[in-house]
Structure formats: C-alpha cells, structure tokens
Design a protein around this motif. Structure first.
Motif, PDB file in Angstrom:
ATOM      1  N   GLY A  90       0.828  -1.191   0.000  1.00 58.35           N
ATOM      2  CA  GLY A  90       0.000   0.000   0.000  1.00 58.35           C
ATOM      3  C   GLY A  90       0.868   1.249   0.000  1.00 58.35           C
ATOM      4  O   GLY A  90       1.961   1.263   0.577  1.00 58.35           O
ATOM      5  N   ALA A  91       0.400   2.303  -0.703  1.00 61.92           N
ATOM      6  CA  ALA A  91       1.137   3.558  -0.855  1.00 61.92           C
ATOM      7  C   ALA A  91       2.440   3.374  -1.629  1.00 61.92           C
ATOM      8  O   ALA A  91       3.292   4.255  -1.616  1.00 61.92           O
ATOM      9  CB  ALA A  91       1.411   4.217   0.505  1.00 61.92           C
ATOM     10  N   CYS A  92       2.591   2.230  -2.296  1.00 58.08           N
ATOM     11  CA  CYS A  92       3.853   1.888  -2.976  1.00 58.08           C
ATOM     12  C   CYS A  92       5.018   2.016  -2.008  1.00 58.08           C
ATOM     13  O   CYS A  92       6.136   2.390  -2.384  1.00 58.08           O
ATOM     14  CB  CYS A  92       4.075   2.763  -4.211  1.00 58.08           C
ATOM     15  SG  CYS A  92       2.893   2.459  -5.550  1.00 58.08           S
ATOM     16  N   ALA A  93       4.749   1.705  -0.738  1.00 64.44           N
ATOM     17  CA  ALA A  93       5.739   1.877   0.320  1.00 64.44           C
ATOM     18  C   ALA A  93       6.891   0.890   0.168  1.00 64.44           C
ATOM     19  O   ALA A  93       6.735  -0.198  -0.391  1.00 64.44           O
ATOM     20  CB  ALA A  93       5.083   1.697   1.685  1.00 64.44           C
ATOM     21  N   ASN A  94       8.031   1.277   0.717  1.00 64.24           N
ATOM     22  CA  ASN A  94       9.230   0.444   0.657  1.00 64.24           C
ATOM     23  C   ASN A  94       9.336  -0.430   1.900  1.00 64.24           C
ATOM     24  O   ASN A  94      10.401  -0.585   2.479  1.00 64.24           O
ATOM     25  CB  ASN A  94      10.469   1.327   0.517  1.00 64.24           C
ATOM     26  CG  ASN A  94      11.693   0.535   0.095  1.00 64.24           C
ATOM     27  OD1 ASN A  94      11.586  -0.441  -0.628  1.00 64.24           O
ATOM     28  ND2 ASN A  94      12.858   0.949   0.552  1.00 64.24           N
ATOM     29  N   GLN A 136       9.075   1.706  -7.188  1.00 60.04           N
ATOM     30  CA  GLN A 136       8.664   1.589  -8.580  1.00 60.04           C
ATOM     31  C   GLN A 136       8.238   0.154  -8.885  1.00 60.04           C
ATOM     32  O   GLN A 136       8.695  -0.799  -8.252  1.00 60.04           O
ATOM     33  CB  GLN A 136       9.815   1.994  -9.511  1.00 60.04           C
ATOM     34  CG  GLN A 136      10.320   3.412  -9.293  1.00 60.04           C
ATOM     35  CD  GLN A 136       9.254   4.458  -9.559  1.00 60.04           C
ATOM     36  OE1 GLN A 136       8.556   4.391 -10.576  1.00 60.04           O
ATOM     37  NE2 GLN A 136       9.128   5.420  -8.665  1.00 60.04           N
ATOM     38  N   SER A 137       7.399   0.009  -9.894  1.00 62.16           N
ATOM     39  CA  SER A 137       6.884  -1.311 -10.276  1.00 62.16           C
ATOM     40  C   SER A 137       7.988  -2.274 -10.673  1.00 62.16           C
ATOM     41  O   SER A 137       7.834  -3.502 -10.540  1.00 62.16           O
ATOM     42  CB  SER A 137       5.892  -1.168 -11.432  1.00 62.16           C
ATOM     43  OG  SER A 137       4.837  -0.283 -11.100  1.00 62.16           O
ATOM     44  N   LYS A 138       9.106  -1.756 -11.158  1.00 62.54           N
ATOM     45  CA  LYS A 138      10.216  -2.607 -11.591  1.00 62.54           C
ATOM     46  C   LYS A 138      10.676  -3.545 -10.481  1.00 62.54           C
ATOM     47  O   LYS A 138      11.199  -4.639 -10.757  1.00 62.54           O
ATOM     48  CB  LYS A 138      11.378  -1.739 -12.059  1.00 62.54           C
ATOM     49  CG  LYS A 138      12.601  -2.533 -12.536  1.00 62.54           C
ATOM     50  CD  LYS A 138      13.742  -1.631 -12.929  1.00 62.54           C
ATOM     51  CE  LYS A 138      14.948  -2.448 -13.385  1.00 62.54           C
ATOM     52  NZ  LYS A 138      15.475  -3.313 -12.311  1.00 62.54           N
ATOM     53  N   LEU A 139      10.473  -3.159  -9.231  1.00 61.19           N
ATOM     54  CA  LEU A 139      10.887  -4.013  -8.121  1.00 61.19           C
ATOM     55  C   LEU A 139      10.106  -5.320  -8.091  1.00 61.19           C
ATOM     56  O   LEU A 139      10.602  -6.334  -7.574  1.00 61.19           O
ATOM     57  CB  LEU A 139      10.743  -3.266  -6.800  1.00 61.19           C
ATOM     58  CG  LEU A 139      11.791  -2.167  -6.545  1.00 61.19           C
ATOM     59  CD1 LEU A 139      11.401  -1.301  -5.362  1.00 61.19           C
ATOM     60  CD2 LEU A 139      13.168  -2.783  -6.329  1.00 61.19           C
ATOM     61  N   MET A 140       8.896  -5.320  -8.625  1.00 64.56           N
ATOM     62  CA  MET A 140       8.153  -6.579  -8.719  1.00 64.56           C
ATOM     63  C   MET A 140       8.803  -7.494  -9.751  1.00 64.56           C
ATOM     64  O   MET A 140       8.950  -8.704  -9.534  1.00 64.56           O
ATOM     65  CB  MET A 140       6.697  -6.307  -9.087  1.00 64.56           C
ATOM     66  CG  MET A 140       5.958  -5.466  -8.062  1.00 64.56           C
ATOM     67  SD  MET A 140       4.187  -5.388  -8.359  1.00 64.56           S
ATOM     68  CE  MET A 140       3.672  -6.929  -7.644  1.00 64.56           C
ATOM     69  N   GLY A 176      -1.368  -2.326  -5.869  1.00 62.00           N
ATOM     70  CA  GLY A 176      -2.242  -2.949  -6.843  1.00 62.00           C
ATOM     71  C   GLY A 176      -2.049  -2.360  -8.227  1.00 62.00           C
ATOM     72  O   GLY A 176      -2.147  -3.067  -9.242  1.00 62.00           O
ATOM     73  N   LEU A 177      -1.766  -1.057  -8.282  1.00 65.67           N
ATOM     74  CA  LEU A 177      -1.455  -0.420  -9.566  1.00 65.67           C
ATOM     75  C   LEU A 177      -0.116  -0.923 -10.098  1.00 65.67           C
ATOM     76  O   LEU A 177       0.047  -1.127 -11.302  1.00 65.67           O
ATOM     77  CB  LEU A 177      -1.444   1.097  -9.416  1.00 65.67           C
ATOM     78  CG  LEU A 177      -2.792   1.753  -9.085  1.00 65.67           C
ATOM     79  CD1 LEU A 177      -2.622   3.255  -8.914  1.00 65.67           C
ATOM     80  CD2 LEU A 177      -3.825   1.450 -10.166  1.00 65.67           C
ATOM     81  N   GLN A 178       0.847  -1.117  -9.201  1.00 70.65           N
ATOM     82  CA  GLN A 178       2.117  -1.719  -9.622  1.00 70.65           C
ATOM     83  C   GLN A 178       1.868  -3.111 -10.203  1.00 70.65           C
ATOM     84  O   GLN A 178       2.474  -3.495 -11.210  1.00 70.65           O
ATOM     85  CB  GLN A 178       3.079  -1.799  -8.434  1.00 70.65           C
ATOM     86  CG  GLN A 178       3.572  -0.450  -7.946  1.00 70.65           C
ATOM     87  CD  GLN A 178       4.508  -0.563  -6.742  1.00 70.65           C
ATOM     88  OE1 GLN A 178       4.313  -1.413  -5.879  1.00 70.65           O
ATOM     89  NE2 GLN A 178       5.509   0.295  -6.692  1.00 70.65           N
ATOM     90  N   THR A 179       0.967  -3.851  -9.566  1.00 74.34           N
ATOM     91  CA  THR A 179       0.608  -5.177 -10.058  1.00 74.34           C
ATOM     92  C   THR A 179       0.052  -5.100 -11.469  1.00 74.34           C
ATOM     93  O   THR A 179       0.448  -5.867 -12.360  1.00 74.34           O
ATOM     94  CB  THR A 179      -0.428  -5.815  -9.115  1.00 74.34           C
ATOM     95  OG1 THR A 179       0.153  -5.970  -7.817  1.00 74.34           O
ATOM     96  CG2 THR A 179      -0.902  -7.161  -9.635  1.00 74.34           C
ATOM     97  N   LEU A 180      -0.881  -4.181 -11.685  1.00 69.81           N
ATOM     98  CA  LEU A 180      -1.477  -4.035 -13.006  1.00 69.81           C
ATOM     99  C   LEU A 180      -0.438  -3.615 -14.045  1.00 69.81           C
ATOM    100  O   LEU A 180      -0.487  -4.064 -15.198  1.00 69.81           O
ATOM    101  CB  LEU A 180      -2.615  -3.012 -12.951  1.00 69.81           C
ATOM    102  CG  LEU A 180      -3.909  -3.515 -12.302  1.00 69.81           C
ATOM    103  CD1 LEU A 180      -4.817  -2.348 -11.945  1.00 69.81           C
ATOM    104  CD2 LEU A 180      -4.630  -4.493 -13.226  1.00 69.81           C
ATOM    105  N   GLU A 181       0.514  -2.781 -13.636  1.00 67.81           N
ATOM    106  CA  GLU A 181       1.536  -2.341 -14.578  1.00 67.81           C
ATOM    107  C   GLU A 181       2.418  -3.501 -15.029  1.00 67.81           C
ATOM    108  O   GLU A 181       2.825  -3.583 -16.193  1.00 67.81           O
ATOM    109  CB  GLU A 181       2.396  -1.233 -13.955  1.00 67.81           C
ATOM    110  CG  GLU A 181       3.362  -0.607 -14.933  1.00 67.81           C
ATOM    111  CD  GLU A 181       3.959   0.701 -14.421  1.00 67.81           C
ATOM    112  OE1 GLU A 181       4.173   1.600 -15.248  1.00 67.81           O
ATOM    113  OE2 GLU A 181       4.197   0.829 -13.193  1.00 67.81           O
TER     114      GLU A 181
END
Length: 315
Positions: A90-94, A136-140, A176-181
């Motif tokens: 959540g919050a794209c937190a680290n 950033q989404s790249k971490l996924m 969740g947005l990172q997931t979708l990306e």
C-alpha cells in the motif's frame, strides 16, 4: 573426501549457518555447496495456519525485498515445487510491514512470497534496515527475476524447488497499480489486485503512483481477481470499473465491507487471506477444492458471511 576449497567455503559461511541451518559441502560427485544468503529471519505470529510453517527473511542477494517462505524447504523439490508470488505494498511503500500477517499466512500454504521493501524491524512500523520512501513497479519484476535465477543456481537453497512456470503478481492500493503495470509480462500466470483499481483520471492520484489509463486493461492476459473493501473502500469505484471493463480474461471481484484497510493486520491476515490463498491455490497449483471458492453458483466466497461477488468467464 571433502576438498580443502569446499571446507574453507563452509568455514567462511559457518557463522550464518549456525543460525539458519547446517552447512552442506561438495560430495564425491562434486555437487555444489549450498550457500545460505539469508542475513536475518523471524516467525510472524505462529508461522501461519497452512501445512508449512512460514518465516519472514532478509536475503543479501535481494536486500531490497522481504521473503516469506516455508521454514523447511526440504519438503520441496522434484515432486512439489513452490509457486512464486511478488507483492507490492500500500502507498507503494518500501516496506511490507502492514501486510506481514497476510503474507506469512499465504506462504504457509506452500508459496514463495517476495514483497517489495527490506524486512521490517520487529515491533516497528515502516521499513527497518533501510526501508522508507516510495517504490517503482520494476521491483516486482526484480523479485521474479531473482526467484527464477535462484531456482537455476546450484548453490541456492531454492535450487530446483520453485515452479517458475507459475508466477503471480499481487499488491494492495498503490501496490495494486504496480501489479497491473507488471501483469502484461508474459511470465505472469495470474494477477491479484487488492483495494485498488486504475483511476479514471490518470495523474489524479498520489505522487509516485503508476500512471495507468483504462486502456492498459486490454494488455492483461491471465486470470485476474479484485479483492476490495466494499463501497467504503476509496478504491471501490476504480476497482469495480476495472472489473466491468475486463471481458477478455477470467475476472473475479470479491467485496467485504471493511473499507480500504482490508483485513491484512488481523490474525493470519483475516478473511482477505482466506480468499487470496484459495485463489493462489487454484491458479498456481490447480487445487480443485480451492477452485470451488470461485466456481459454481453460488461459489464458496459468495457463501462466506458478508462477501459479495461478481465474475466473468468463470463457470
């Protein structure tokens, strides 16, 4: 006879191995030395309710993330492998500190879960050991790449224990947005979007959010589940609008009236963990009993108190 080189290598890693397990050395057939790279670990709650008690760990080869895995990896190998799940916070937190009960519970059912952010310090909110800030989404994608590499590395404790053909991406809110990306990646088997959905006005969210538009949904190629907190969830309208627009892949929407915070911090991740684990068991392990939670009329989730469901392209 064990070679001097192998003995020396074992001696060098012995301090870590005294904590994490025995030292394995090269045998007569020159099998590789297994090098333990976990620098810290601990059990969340009681390790989960699944058949494999889980732990949370920090690994020096992926210090930017936290690993949740079954404690005893000897149960996995040729006959039984661990599917891979990447998680965005959540919050794209680290830091996954808000979700540790939930993620540990999922891992206890036989999954390797890799969350963005260093392992949280015990009893402390936020990212211990260098956490903090947004991600950033790249971490996924980094998590997935790491797991695949570990499965092929003869010196890794995960060697040939992971199912690299069964990979999920998942996350909560901004995660969740990172997931979708990341979900259009052809390696992805399924995507789980929790308390999230693409905003109708790109750029209207908090800073650092992936700037996705609704057109992005057409790029999804695998089954998708939205787990939302009902009409009180600030992401409810966005998530349900995504659901209405997705017609080309199986999609399931599950709502429980708990608001945006979900049930992640409840014991064993609460009811969100029950639904999430069943979805992963079905999609990543082909579990027919778990499938009953989503297949049929009414499906299992619909029969759970308080839950409302909608689905497409699922019997």
């Amino acid at each position: 006879m064990i070679s001097f080189k192998a003995s020396l290598r074992c001696a060098l890693v012995l301090p870590l191995l005294m904590i994490h397990g025995g030292c394995q050395t090269a045998g007569p057939d020159n099998t590789a030395v297994v090098v333990v790279t976990e620098t810290a670990s601990r059990t969340v709650e009681d390790g989960g309710t699944g058949p494999y008690k889980a732990l949370m760990a920090s690994d020096s080869t992926l210090a930017t993330h936290t690993v949740f895995r079954p404690k005893d990896l000897s149960a996995f190998g040729k006959r039984s492998k661990l599917p891979i799940i990447a998680w965005g916070n959540g919050a794209c937190a680290n830091s996954p500190w808000e979700h540790v009960n939930f993620l540990s519970e999922v891992a206890s059912h036989g999954f390797l879960v890799i969350a963005i952010g260093p392992m949280p310090a015990e009893g402390r909110r936020g990212g211990g050991g260098g956490g903090g800030g947004t991600t950033q989404s790249k971490l996924m994608t980094d998590a997935i790449d790491w797991a695949i590499a570990q499965n092929s590395d003869k010196t890794s404790q995960y060697y040939n224990k992971l199912d690299v053909s069964k990979i999920a991406v998942s996350g909560m809110s901004c995660g969740g947005l990172q997931t979708l990306e990341v979900a259009p990646d052809p390696r992805i088997t399924t995507a789980m979007i929790c308390n999230s959905g693409i905003l109708g006005n790109a750029g209207g969210g908090m800073g650092g959010m992936p700037q996705l538009t609704k057109d992005h949904l057409a790029k999804l190629h695998s089954p998708v589940i939205y787990i939302l907190g009902g009409a009180r969830d600030i992401a409810y309208n966005n998530g349900m609008d995504d659901f209405k627009r997705i017609n080309h892949v199986p999609v399931f929407a599950a709502n429980l009236d708990v608001g945006h915070g979900g049930t992640y911090g409840r014991p064993h991740g609460g009811e969100f963990a029950v639904v999430a684990t069943a979805w992963f068991q079905w999609q990543l392990k082909g579990d027919r009993e778990a499938a009953k939670m989503f297949v049929g009329e009414p499906c299992g989730v619909a029969q759970m108190p308080g839950w409302k469901v909608e689905k497409k392209n699922i019997p």
